[in-house]
Design a protein around this motif. Structure first.
Motif, PDB file in Angstrom:
ATOM      1  N   UNK A  49      11.882  49.808  49.784  1.00  0.00           N
ATOM      2  CA  UNK A  49      12.502  50.534  48.675  1.00  0.00           C
ATOM      3  C   UNK A  49      12.239  49.832  47.347  1.00  0.00           C
ATOM      4  N   UNK A  50      12.261  48.498  47.341  1.00  0.00           N
ATOM      5  CA  UNK A  50      11.975  47.745  46.127  1.00  0.00           C
ATOM      6  C   UNK A  50      10.519  47.972  45.715  1.00  0.00           C
ATOM      7  N   UNK A  51       9.608  47.907  46.674  1.00  0.00           N
ATOM      8  CA  UNK A  51       8.202  48.150  46.378  1.00  0.00           C
ATOM      9  C   UNK A  51       7.982  49.587  45.910  1.00  0.00           C
ATOM     10  N   UNK A  52       8.667  50.511  46.536  1.00  0.00           N
ATOM     11  CA  UNK A  52       8.551  51.921  46.167  1.00  0.00           C
ATOM     12  C   UNK A  52       9.018  52.142  44.737  1.00  0.00           C
ATOM     13  N   UNK A  53      10.115  51.500  44.357  1.00  0.00           N
ATOM     14  CA  UNK A  53      10.618  51.631  42.984  1.00  0.00           C
ATOM     15  C   UNK A  53       9.604  51.073  41.990  1.00  0.00           C
ATOM     16  N   UNK A  54       8.973  49.969  42.344  1.00  0.00           N
ATOM     17  CA  UNK A  54       7.938  49.407  41.483  1.00  0.00           C
ATOM     18  C   UNK A  54       6.738  50.320  41.367  1.00  0.00           C
ATOM     19  N   UNK A  55       6.399  50.968  42.462  1.00  0.00           N
ATOM     20  CA  UNK A  55       5.254  51.877  42.459  1.00  0.00           C
ATOM     21  C   UNK A  55       5.539  53.117  41.609  1.00  0.00           C
ATOM     22  N   UNK A  56       6.776  53.564  41.612  1.00  0.00           N
ATOM     23  CA  UNK A  56       7.163  54.700  40.768  1.00  0.00           C
ATOM     24  C   UNK A  56       6.906  54.344  39.308  1.00  0.00           C
ATOM     25  N   UNK A  57       7.202  53.112  38.929  1.00  0.00           N
ATOM     26  CA  UNK A  57       6.958  52.679  37.552  1.00  0.00           C
ATOM     27  C   UNK A  57       5.458  52.694  37.247  1.00  0.00           C
ATOM     28  N   UNK A  58       4.637  52.288  38.212  1.00  0.00           N
ATOM     29  CA  UNK A  58       3.177  52.320  38.029  1.00  0.00           C
ATOM     30  C   UNK A  58       2.707  53.751  37.800  1.00  0.00           C
ATOM     31  N   UNK A  59       3.195  54.675  38.585  1.00  0.00           N
ATOM     32  CA  UNK A  59       2.810  56.083  38.427  1.00  0.00           C
ATOM     33  C   UNK A  59       3.268  56.610  37.068  1.00  0.00           C
ATOM     34  N   UNK A  60       4.465  56.237  36.674  1.00  0.00           N
ATOM     35  CA  UNK A  60       4.968  56.659  35.368  1.00  0.00           C
ATOM     36  C   UNK A  60       4.067  56.135  34.245  1.00  0.00           C
ATOM     37  N   UNK A  61       3.664  54.870  34.340  1.00  0.00           N
ATOM     38  CA  UNK A  61       2.759  54.299  33.336  1.00  0.00           C
ATOM     39  C   UNK A  61       1.393  54.974  33.368  1.00  0.00           C
TER      40      UNK A  61
END
Length: 121
Positions: A49-61
Motif C-alpha cells: 500500500x505504501x509503494x502503491x501510494x508512491x506510484x500514484x504520485x508518479x502517475x500524477x506527476x
C-alpha cells in the motif's frame, strides 16, 4: 456483509452471503479474518500500500508532464479522473501551506513554537 461459519478452534471455515445454520456471525468485508480467509491479507500488504501510494504520485506527476508538454489536455481525461486529480492537487497544495510545527504547541517557555522565533531576540 458476509456471514462466517467457524470451526471448533474459532477459525473461519466458510463465508456466506446470507445467514445459514452455523453461519450467523456477521463480519465486515474488510475484517482481517475475512481478508485472510479469501487470500487478500498477504504478508507485506502495508508495504504494498505504501509503494502503491508512491506510484500514484508518479502517475500524477507523469500526467502533469504530459499536460505541460501539450501531449494531452486535462479535458482528454474522463471527468472522474479530472475530479480526482484536482482533489489531490488541492489537498497537496493546502497541506503545503500548513506551517511546519516541529515541537507542537508547548506551554513551556523553554520550548519554542516552530513558527514563532520572536523569543530568540
Amino acid at each position: 456483509m458476509p456471514f462466517a461459519s467457524r470451526d471448533a478452534l474459532g477459525r473461519i471455515e466458510s463465508l456466506h452471503r446470507h445467514p445459514e445454520p452455523g453461519a450467523t456471525e456477521e463480519l465486515d468485508p474488510h475484517h482481517p479474518e475475512v481478508l485472510e480467509f479469501v487470500g487478500t491479507a498477504a504478508a507485506g500488504t502495508e508495504e504494498f500500500q505504501r509503494l502503491d501510494a508512491g506510484f500514484v504520485r508518479v502517475i500524477e506527476d507523469l500526467i502533469d508532464v504530459l499536460i505541460i508538454r501539450n501531449l494531452i489536455s486535462i479535458t482528454d481525461l474522463p471527468i472522474d479522473a479530472q475530479n480526482k486529480l484536482f482533489a489531490r492537487k488541492s489537498f497537496r497544495e493546502s497541506a503545503a501551506r500548513q506551517p511546519l510545527r516541529l515541537f507542537g504547541d508547548s506551554q513551556s517557555p523553554d520550548v519554542l513554537d516552530a513558527t514563532d522565533f520572536s523569543a530568540l531576540r
